[in-house]
Design a protein around this motif. Sequence first.
Motif, PDB file in Angstrom:
ATOM      1  N   ARG A  67      -7.955  -0.473   1.516  1.00  0.00           N
ATOM      2  CA  ARG A  67      -6.604  -0.585   2.076  1.00  0.00           C
ATOM      3  C   ARG A  67      -5.926   0.781   2.135  1.00  0.00           C
ATOM      4  NH1 ARG A  67      -3.445  -3.645  -1.794  1.00  0.00           N
ATOM      5  NH2 ARG A  67      -1.714  -3.334  -0.343  1.00  0.00           N
ATOM      6  N   VAL A 116       0.821  -1.202   0.000  1.00  0.00           N
ATOM      7  CA  VAL A 116       0.000   0.000   0.000  1.00  0.00           C
ATOM      8  C   VAL A 116       0.863   1.263   0.000  1.00  0.00           C
ATOM      9  CG1 VAL A 116      -0.233   0.171   2.517  1.00  0.00           C
ATOM     10  CG2 VAL A 116      -2.048   1.037   1.061  1.00  0.00           C
ATOM     11  N   SER A 131     -12.869   0.973   7.285  1.00  0.00           N
ATOM     12  CA  SER A 131     -11.903   2.014   6.915  1.00  0.00           C
ATOM     13  C   SER A 131     -12.596   3.353   6.717  1.00  0.00           C
ATOM     14  CB  SER A 131     -11.162   1.610   5.641  1.00  0.00           C
ATOM     15  OG  SER A 131     -12.059   1.496   4.543  1.00  0.00           O
TER      16      SER A 131
END
Length: 320
Positions: free
Chosen positions: A213, A174, A246
Amino acid sequence: MSTRSAGLDEAVTSLSAGARRWMGLHAAYLDSPAAHAELPVTPRVKALLQLAMLRRYWEKCAPADPALAEVTRVVERVWQRTDFRRLLTLDERYARQFELMYAALAPAGSAGDAPRAVLARLAAGSYLTPGRKPPFLHLEARFYADLAGVQHSFAPYGELYEESPLPRAATLPVADLDGCQIAHTVLYLSDFGLRRPRLPEQERRRALRVVERLTDHCVVLGDWDVAAKLLLAQHCLGADPLRTPSGAAALRMLAAARAPDGALPGRSAAERLPADVTPVQYFRKSYKVTLVVALMTLIVTGGRSNEPALTAATAHREAL
C-alpha cells in the motif's frame, strides 16, 4: 499471476548498473579536499557511513563488480583516519548512533583496534541498553550492535517488532504512515534480506500488504527515495517486487526517472534537479537516493549487470 513485463528485468538491471557505476565514480569525492570544503561535516559523515553500509551488501551480492573496488578503497581509507573518528562525535545528537554504525560497518582489518575501543566506550556509557530510546531506535541499535558482534541488552527482534508501528499500520490511512520507518523496520528485522524476518506467516503477510500500500502511495506521490526502500522491504518480506503490481509500477517510475549518468537526480519527481544545478548541488541532492537505488537493486537482482565495467582510469577521469 505474474505482472512482470518482458522489459522490466532489463530495465531494473540497467537501473542497478547505472546507480552502481555512479556510486563508484563519485564515492571518492566524499573524502576529497573539495568535499571537506564544500560539504557540511555531519551530512558528509553520514554519507560515508551510508557508503560503508552499501559496501557491505555490495560485497555480498556482486563481489567482482569493479565499481565496488572504488567504493571499498574509499571506505577502507576513511576508516583508517583518526580525524574521521573525531568527526563522528562533533554533533552530540548523532554521536553515539554514528559511533555504533562506524564499529558495525568497519571493513575487516582496516581500522585496527579502533572499533573495539568505540564499542567499549558505548557499553560503558549504557548506549547498548534500552534506556529511554523509542522502540524504533531500540531496533536500529540492536541491528548495528548485532552486526558489530557486541553484547547488549536489547529485547529480541520479535518484541521490538511488536512495539514498532508496523503491526498496527494495517488499520491506518496510508497517508498517516511513515514509509521510511516502516521500510527500515523490515530491513533491520531481515538484515536487508540476508535472513528471513522472524515473523509468523500471518504477520508477514499483513506487513507485506502494508508495504505494498505504501509503495502504491509513493508512486502516486513520485517519491523515489521512499519507494526504493519499500521495494527492498517487499523483497525482504518474501515478495518479488518485479511481480507485485505496486513493485512493478515503482520500478518503472525509478527507471524512467534515472538521469543519463545513472543517478536519480533528486529525492522525488517534485524535487527533480534542473539542468543548470551546480555539480556540488547535484551530488548532494542525488547521492542518497542513488545509493538507496543501488542497494535495493543489488539485493533484488542479485548483482546482475549489463553495463560496461568501470575502470580505475575512468573513475579518476569522470569523478567529481
